[in-house]
Design an enzyme around this catalytic site. Structure first.
Site, PDB file in Angstrom:
ATOM      1  N   CYS A 274      -0.611  -3.449   6.943  1.00  0.00           N
ATOM      2  CA  CYS A 274      -0.579  -3.142   8.372  1.00  0.00           C
ATOM      3  C   CYS A 274      -0.572  -4.404   9.240  1.00  0.00           C
ATOM      4  O   CYS A 274       0.418  -5.113   9.248  1.00  0.00           O
ATOM      5  CB  CYS A 274      -1.725  -2.198   8.702  1.00  0.00           C
TER       6      CYS A 274
ATOM      7  N   GLU B 174      -5.615   1.422   1.018  1.00  0.00           N
ATOM      8  CA  GLU B 174      -7.041   1.225   0.723  1.00  0.00           C
ATOM      9  C   GLU B 174      -7.940   2.234   1.428  1.00  0.00           C
ATOM     10  O   GLU B 174      -9.075   2.445   1.015  1.00  0.00           O
ATOM     11  CB  GLU B 174      -7.463  -0.202   1.071  1.00  0.00           C
TER      12      GLU B 174
ATOM     13  N   HIS C 151      -2.014   1.824   5.017  1.00  0.00           N
ATOM     14  CA  HIS C 151      -3.286   1.479   4.385  1.00  0.00           C
ATOM     15  C   HIS C 151      -3.465   2.259   3.094  1.00  0.00           C
ATOM     16  O   HIS C 151      -3.971   3.378   3.128  1.00  0.00           O
ATOM     17  CB  HIS C 151      -4.447   1.816   5.320  1.00  0.00           C
TER      18      HIS C 151
HETATM   19  N1  GLN Z   1      -1.156  -2.237  15.691  1.00  0.00           N
HETATM   20  C1  GLN Z   1      -1.933  -3.197  15.001  1.00  0.00           C
HETATM   21  C2  GLN Z   1      -1.438  -4.623  15.290  1.00  0.00           C
HETATM   22  O1  GLN Z   1      -0.588  -4.839  16.064  1.00  0.00           O
HETATM   23  C3  GLN Z   1      -1.923  -2.939  13.512  1.00  0.00           C
HETATM   24  C4  GLN Z   1      -2.688  -1.679  13.208  1.00  0.00           C
HETATM   25  C5  GLN Z   1      -3.395  -1.681  11.879  1.00  0.00           C
HETATM   26  O2  GLN Z   1      -3.568  -2.711  11.213  1.00  0.00           O
HETATM   27  N2  GLN Z   1      -3.879  -0.521  11.481  1.00  0.00           N
HETATM   28  O3  GLN Z   1      -1.946  -5.544  14.696  1.00  0.00           O
END
Ligand code: GLN
Length: 196
Positions: A80, A181, A179
Site C-alpha cells: 500500500c 497482512e 494489505h
Molecule cells: N492512501 C495512502 C497513501 O497515500 C495509502 C493507504 C494505505 O497504506 N492503506 O499513502
C-alpha cells in the site's frame, strides 16, 4: 534460511507485518534510523500514509540509506503506502512528496475512492511458479497506472478499462496495493522469503 528481516517502523501498519514474520519464525527488527539497516536480509515497507513515511524517512536521514540498500540488492516487500513510497513517479503526490524510485512504475494514490473506502476481495498473486489467492484488504489503496520495462505484473483486479495493476515486482522489490497482512495471511510473506 533468512536471518533478520526489518520492518520500516516510521508510521503505519508495522505491527501486523512483525506479527506475520514472527509467526514464520523469522527474526525481526524495527527500522527507524540508518544503522538499523545493517546486516538485514530483507525489508518490509508497510502501509500507512506515504507522504508521512517520506517526511519521517527524510528527517531521520533514512531515505538515501534505503535507496542504497535496495540498490545493493536488499529484498523489499512493500504494501500500500509502501508501494507508493517505492514508485518512481506519482500521478498525484502530496505537496513536496518524494519517493524512493525503486520501481519503474507510476502510481495513483487513493485510486479506489475516498478516505473511508475500504474493501476486501480475493486477488490472485503470482509468487514464483505458484498463484496465491489472497483475501486482500484495499484501504485507500493505490493503483499502478504505468508499468516500465523490466517490471513484472504479479497481481491485477478487474477495472473499468480492463485489468488494473495492483501488484508488481522489479528485481528484488515486490510491491502490492493492498494489505495481505491485515487478515493474518502469511503466504505472501512466506513466498517472498522463499524468493531470497
Ligand atoms: N492512501 C495512502 C497513501 O497515500 C495509502 C493507504 C494505505 O497504506 N492503506 O499513502
Amino acid at each position: 534460511m533468512v536471518a533478520t528481516v526489518g520492518v520500516l517502523a516510521l508510521q503505519g501498519g508495522v505491527e501486523e507485518h512483525l506479527r506475520i514474520l514472527d509467526g514464520l519464525g523469522v527474526a525481526t527488527r524495527r527500522v527507524r534510523v540508518p544503522r538499523d539497516l545493517d546486516g538485514l536480509d530483507g525489508l518490509v515497507i508497510p502501509g500507512g500514509e506515504s507522504s508521512v513515511i517520506d517526511k519521517l524517512a527524510r528527517s531521520f536521514g533514512l531515505a538515501e540509506p534505503l535507496r542504497d540498500a535496495a540498490a545493493a540488492g536488499l529484498p523489499v516487500l512493500a504494501t500500500c503506502a509502501g508501494l507508493i513510497y517505492c514508485a518512481r513517479e506519482l500521478d498525484n503526490p502530496a505537496p513536496g512528496q518524494q519517493t524512493l524510485g525503486l520501481l519503474d512504475v507510476t502510481v495513483r494514490r487513493n485510486a479506489f475512492g475516498n478516505q473511508r473506502f475500504s474493501e476486501e476481495r480475493t486477488v490472485p498473486v503470482t509468487a514464483g511458479e505458484e498463484t496465491l489467492d489472497i483475501e486482500a484488504s484495499f484501504i485507500r489503496a493505490p493503483l499502478v497506472t504505468r508499468v516500465g520495462e523490466g517490471v513484472e505484473v504479479i497481481a491485477t483486479v478487474p477495472g473499468e478499462d480492463g485489468d488494473a495493476v495492483v501488484g508488481v515486482r522489479q528485481g528484488r522489490v515486490t510491491a502490492l496495493s493492498f494489505h495481505p497482512e491485515e487478515n493474518g495471511d502469511a503466504r505472501v510473506h512466506a513466498a517472498w522469503l522463499d524468493s531470497f
